[in-house]
Design a protein around this motif. Sequence first.
Motif, PDB file in Angstrom:
ATOM      1  N   THR A   1      71.919 -52.540  11.952  1.00  0.00           N
ATOM      2  CA  THR A   1      71.231 -52.475  13.330  1.00  0.00           C
ATOM      3  C   THR A   1      70.279 -51.255  12.957  1.00  0.00           C
ATOM      4  N   ARG A   2      69.178 -51.161  13.728  1.00  0.00           N
ATOM      5  CA  ARG A   2      67.947 -50.404  13.680  1.00  0.00           C
ATOM      6  C   ARG A   2      68.195 -49.403  14.753  1.00  0.00           C
ATOM      7  N   LEU A   3      67.606 -47.982  14.257  1.00  0.00           N
ATOM      8  CA  LEU A   3      68.055 -47.198  15.253  1.00  0.00           C
ATOM      9  C   LEU A   3      67.429 -47.450  16.728  1.00  0.00           C
ATOM     10  N   ILE A   4      66.214 -47.836  16.541  1.00  0.00           N
ATOM     11  CA  ILE A   4      65.355 -48.329  17.983  1.00  0.00           C
ATOM     12  C   ILE A   4      66.237 -49.196  18.889  1.00  0.00           C
ATOM     13  N   GLU A   5      67.126 -50.256  18.359  1.00  0.00           N
ATOM     14  CA  GLU A   5      67.783 -51.232  19.099  1.00  0.00           C
ATOM     15  C   GLU A   5      69.052 -50.333  19.643  1.00  0.00           C
ATOM     16  N   ILE A   6      69.676 -49.307  19.006  1.00  0.00           N
ATOM     17  CA  ILE A   6      70.591 -48.323  19.455  1.00  0.00           C
ATOM     18  C   ILE A   6      70.077 -47.664  20.537  1.00  0.00           C
ATOM     19  N   SER A   7      69.024 -46.941  20.150  1.00  0.00           N
ATOM     20  CA  SER A   7      68.478 -46.052  21.279  1.00  0.00           C
ATOM     21  C   SER A   7      68.248 -46.583  22.522  1.00  0.00           C
ATOM     22  N   GLU A   8      67.780 -47.802  22.725  1.00  0.00           N
ATOM     23  CA  GLU A   8      67.302 -48.469  23.848  1.00  0.00           C
ATOM     24  C   GLU A   8      68.348 -48.599  24.620  1.00  0.00           C
TER      25      GLU A   8
ATOM     26  N   LEU B   1      71.147 -44.218   6.041  1.00  0.00           N
ATOM     27  CA  LEU B   1      70.101 -45.051   6.524  1.00  0.00           C
ATOM     28  C   LEU B   1      69.513 -46.091   5.401  1.00  0.00           C
ATOM     29  N   THR B   2      69.050 -47.023   5.582  1.00  0.00           N
ATOM     30  CA  THR B   2      68.443 -47.773   4.368  1.00  0.00           C
ATOM     31  C   THR B   2      67.116 -47.130   3.962  1.00  0.00           C
ATOM     32  N   GLU B   3      66.810 -47.245   2.723  1.00  0.00           N
ATOM     33  CA  GLU B   3      65.599 -46.509   2.255  1.00  0.00           C
ATOM     34  C   GLU B   3      64.192 -47.174   2.862  1.00  0.00           C
ATOM     35  N   PRO B   4      63.403 -46.127   3.023  1.00  0.00           N
ATOM     36  CA  PRO B   4      62.047 -46.570   3.811  1.00  0.00           C
ATOM     37  C   PRO B   4      61.355 -47.680   2.967  1.00  0.00           C
ATOM     38  N   SER B   5      61.036 -48.608   3.651  1.00  0.00           N
ATOM     39  CA  SER B   5      60.042 -49.541   3.041  1.00  0.00           C
ATOM     40  C   SER B   5      58.698 -49.125   2.652  1.00  0.00           C
ATOM     41  N   VAL B   6      57.869 -49.575   1.998  1.00  0.00           N
ATOM     42  CA  VAL B   6      56.482 -49.284   1.371  1.00  0.00           C
ATOM     43  C   VAL B   6      55.878 -49.135   2.521  1.00  0.00           C
ATOM     44  N   LEU B   7      55.791 -50.034   3.642  1.00  0.00           N
ATOM     45  CA  LEU B   7      55.266 -49.875   4.953  1.00  0.00           C
ATOM     46  C   LEU B   7      55.519 -48.549   5.459  1.00  0.00           C
TER      47      LEU B   7
ATOM     48  N   ALA C   1      64.428 -48.077  10.343  1.00  0.00           N
ATOM     49  CA  ALA C   1      65.375 -47.525   9.545  1.00  0.00           C
ATOM     50  C   ALA C   1      67.000 -48.242  10.216  1.00  0.00           C
ATOM     51  N   GLN C   2      67.510 -49.096   9.237  1.00  0.00           N
ATOM     52  CA  GLN C   2      68.793 -49.542   9.545  1.00  0.00           C
ATOM     53  C   GLN C   2      69.975 -48.501   9.215  1.00  0.00           C
ATOM     54  N   VAL C   3      71.025 -48.659   9.861  1.00  0.00           N
ATOM     55  CA  VAL C   3      72.345 -47.793   9.720  1.00  0.00           C
ATOM     56  C   VAL C   3      72.975 -48.601   8.485  1.00  0.00           C
TER      57      VAL C   3
ATOM     58  N   MET D   1      82.998 -55.898   8.438  1.00  0.00           N
ATOM     59  CA  MET D   1      81.466 -55.138   8.543  1.00  0.00           C
ATOM     60  C   MET D   1      81.661 -53.608   8.560  1.00  0.00           C
ATOM     61  N   ALA D   2      80.756 -52.858   7.803  1.00  0.00           N
ATOM     62  CA  ALA D   2      80.822 -51.486   7.881  1.00  0.00           C
ATOM     63  C   ALA D   2      80.104 -50.847   9.284  1.00  0.00           C
ATOM     64  N   LYS D   3      80.536 -49.893   9.792  1.00  0.00           N
ATOM     65  CA  LYS D   3      80.069 -49.424  11.083  1.00  0.00           C
ATOM     66  C   LYS D   3      79.509 -47.982  10.932  1.00  0.00           C
ATOM     67  N   ALA D   4      78.732 -47.608  11.633  1.00  0.00           N
ATOM     68  CA  ALA D   4      78.194 -46.174  11.746  1.00  0.00           C
ATOM     69  C   ALA D   4      78.418 -45.500  13.074  1.00  0.00           C
ATOM     70  N   SER D   5      78.661 -44.143  12.964  1.00  0.00           N
ATOM     71  CA  SER D   5      78.568 -43.406  14.251  1.00  0.00           C
ATOM     72  C   SER D   5      77.191 -42.815  14.372  1.00  0.00           C
ATOM     73  N   ILE D   6      76.636 -42.959  15.356  1.00  0.00           N
ATOM     74  CA  ILE D   6      75.285 -42.464  15.628  1.00  0.00           C
ATOM     75  C   ILE D   6      75.081 -41.473  16.873  1.00  0.00           C
ATOM     76  N   THR D   7      74.824 -40.203  16.472  1.00  0.00           N
ATOM     77  CA  THR D   7      74.695 -39.345  17.471  1.00  0.00           C
ATOM     78  C   THR D   7      73.226 -39.001  17.813  1.00  0.00           C
ATOM     79  N   PHE D   8      73.059 -39.251  19.108  1.00  0.00           N
ATOM     80  CA  PHE D   8      71.439 -38.826  19.815  1.00  0.00           C
ATOM     81  C   PHE D   8      71.735 -37.519  20.258  1.00  0.00           C
ATOM     82  N   GLU D   9      70.944 -36.752  19.674  1.00  0.00           N
ATOM     83  CA  GLU D   9      71.020 -35.234  20.062  1.00  0.00           C
ATOM     84  C   GLU D   9      70.376 -34.902  21.394  1.00  0.00           C
ATOM     85  N   ASP D  10      69.284 -35.523  21.728  1.00  0.00           N
ATOM     86  CA  ASP D  10      68.666 -35.424  22.832  1.00  0.00           C
ATOM     87  C   ASP D  10      69.290 -35.674  24.065  1.00  0.00           C
ATOM     88  N   ILE D  11      70.257 -36.561  24.177  1.00  0.00           N
ATOM     89  CA  ILE D  11      71.110 -37.028  25.305  1.00  0.00           C
ATOM     90  C   ILE D  11      72.732 -36.865  24.956  1.00  0.00           C
TER      91      ILE D  11
END
Length: 95
Positions: free
Chosen positions: A21-28, A57-63, A83-85, A1-11
């Motif tokens: 995985t959704r960005l919010i899940e990782i952020s939490e 990231l996945t393309e934005p949905s219509v919503l 947004a999912q990685v 399974m592919a993995k992503a490296s996510i940097t949260f610049e604020d911290i």
Amino acid sequence: MAKASITFEDINITVTAPAGTRLIEISEKVGSGIVYGCREGECGTCITKVTEGWNNLTEPSVLEDKVLRENMAGKHNRLACQAQVLGGAIKVKPV
């Protein structure tokens, strides 16, 4: 399974997460300052600036696209609850 490296610049923390995985899940988990309300892509409180790797990231949905437009979000802003990685390197920060 592919993995992503996510940097949260604020911290200034970089973590690895599996594709889908959704960005919010990782952020939490890491304590980033990305705030949220509904987690359903309707309220717009979790608008996040993607400073690098927006194509990983996945393309934005219509919503999501509708909510971003309604909130006059910038070109590389996404809803962290939607947004999912996909893989690769991604850098984000709260708006």
